[in-house]
Write a protein that holds these residues in place. Structure first.
Motif, PDB file in Angstrom:
ATOM      1  N   HIS A 146      38.782  25.246  38.678  1.00  0.00           N
ATOM      2  CA  HIS A 146      39.830  26.093  38.103  1.00  0.00           C
ATOM      3  C   HIS A 146      39.419  26.693  36.767  1.00  0.00           C
ATOM      4  N   ALA A 147      38.169  26.519  36.392  1.00  0.00           N
ATOM      5  CA  ALA A 147      37.685  27.007  35.099  1.00  0.00           C
ATOM      6  C   ALA A 147      37.701  28.530  35.065  1.00  0.00           C
ATOM      7  N   ASP A 148      37.936  29.062  33.897  1.00  0.00           N
ATOM      8  CA  ASP A 148      37.883  30.502  33.672  1.00  0.00           C
ATOM      9  C   ASP A 148      36.435  30.847  33.314  1.00  0.00           C
ATOM     10  N   LEU A 149      35.688  31.338  34.305  1.00  0.00           N
ATOM     11  CA  LEU A 149      34.262  31.590  34.105  1.00  0.00           C
ATOM     12  C   LEU A 149      34.002  32.639  33.030  1.00  0.00           C
ATOM     13  N   ASP A 150      34.833  33.683  32.968  1.00  0.00           N
ATOM     14  CA  ASP A 150      34.648  34.697  31.932  1.00  0.00           C
ATOM     15  C   ASP A 150      34.791  34.087  30.538  1.00  0.00           C
ATOM     16  N   VAL A 153      31.621  31.981  29.789  1.00  0.00           N
ATOM     17  CA  VAL A 153      30.480  32.842  29.480  1.00  0.00           C
ATOM     18  C   VAL A 153      30.626  33.419  28.076  1.00  0.00           C
ATOM     19  N   GLU A 154      31.807  33.884  27.733  1.00  0.00           N
ATOM     20  CA  GLU A 154      32.026  34.448  26.399  1.00  0.00           C
ATOM     21  C   GLU A 154      31.838  33.391  25.315  1.00  0.00           C
ATOM     22  N   ARG A 155      32.377  32.225  25.539  1.00  0.00           N
ATOM     23  CA  ARG A 155      32.301  31.155  24.544  1.00  0.00           C
ATOM     24  C   ARG A 155      30.872  30.626  24.376  1.00  0.00           C
TER      25      ARG A 155
END
Length: 180
Positions: A146-150, A153-155
């Motif tokens: 359920h992770a927010d991949l975007d 990646v940004e972090r």
């Protein structure tokens, strides 16, 4: 330290992770993060984007053995499944249609006069149109379904993406896309 391994420098000096974590040691089970990444990279270095073949557990086991690693059955299955999916992805289709694909492409540039030299290696550099380049950086992080991949990646990779983009623009590209 930055020149020796920019990623480890980022993990230790920017994120403040201890050396043990930055080196990928301490996995409670299976391959360490570092070994998993090395294994995934090895398998993708020779992947055929034009005529992709599904990866098998045997392929993963052979690559692991070549690297002096031991991957357990569940890890081999997981890596084979993930990489087979990656080779069927829209990004792989884009690479299949690219005019030129270079793997493990080294770069070096200085951000300005009297500034230090920034060096690295891009996993894949592809020409996808006139003056348009695509940088693909393989990532093998374990993430929650359920992770927010975007967001991840940004972090975790924003600086790396900017450096790759700047390196490719400095080489003469008119436009660059960096993807993980």
């Amino acid at each position: 330290e930055l020149e020796r391994c920019g990623y480890r420098y980022y993990l230790q000096r920017v994120l403040g992770l201890p050396e043990r974590a930055a080196r990928g040691q301490g996995a409670e089970h299976g391959l360490s993060a570092r070994d998993r990444g090395t294994l995934v990279h090895r398998l993708l270095e020779t992947a055929d984007f034009v005529r992709p073949e599904p990866l098998t557990e045997r392929d993963v086991a052979r690559a692991a053995r070549d690297l002096g690693m031991r991957a357990a059955d569940p890890e081999r299955r997981e890596i084979a499944r993930l990489l087979t999916g990656a080779l069927r992805s829209p990004m792989a289709h884009m690479l299949a249609g690219a005019q030129d694909v270079r793997r493990e492409y080294p770069f070096a540039f200085s951000p300005g006069a009297q500034e230090p030299l920034i060096t690295g290696v891009v996993d894949v550099l592809a020409t996808v149109g006139h003056g348009r380049m695509l940088v693909v950086d393989y990532k093998s992080d374990r993430v929650d379904e359920h992770a927010d991949l975007d967001e991840i990646v940004e972090r975790d990779y924003a600086i790396q993406r900017q450096l790759y983009g700047l390196a490719v623009l400095r080489s003469g590209a008119q436009e660059v896309q960096v993807a993980h």
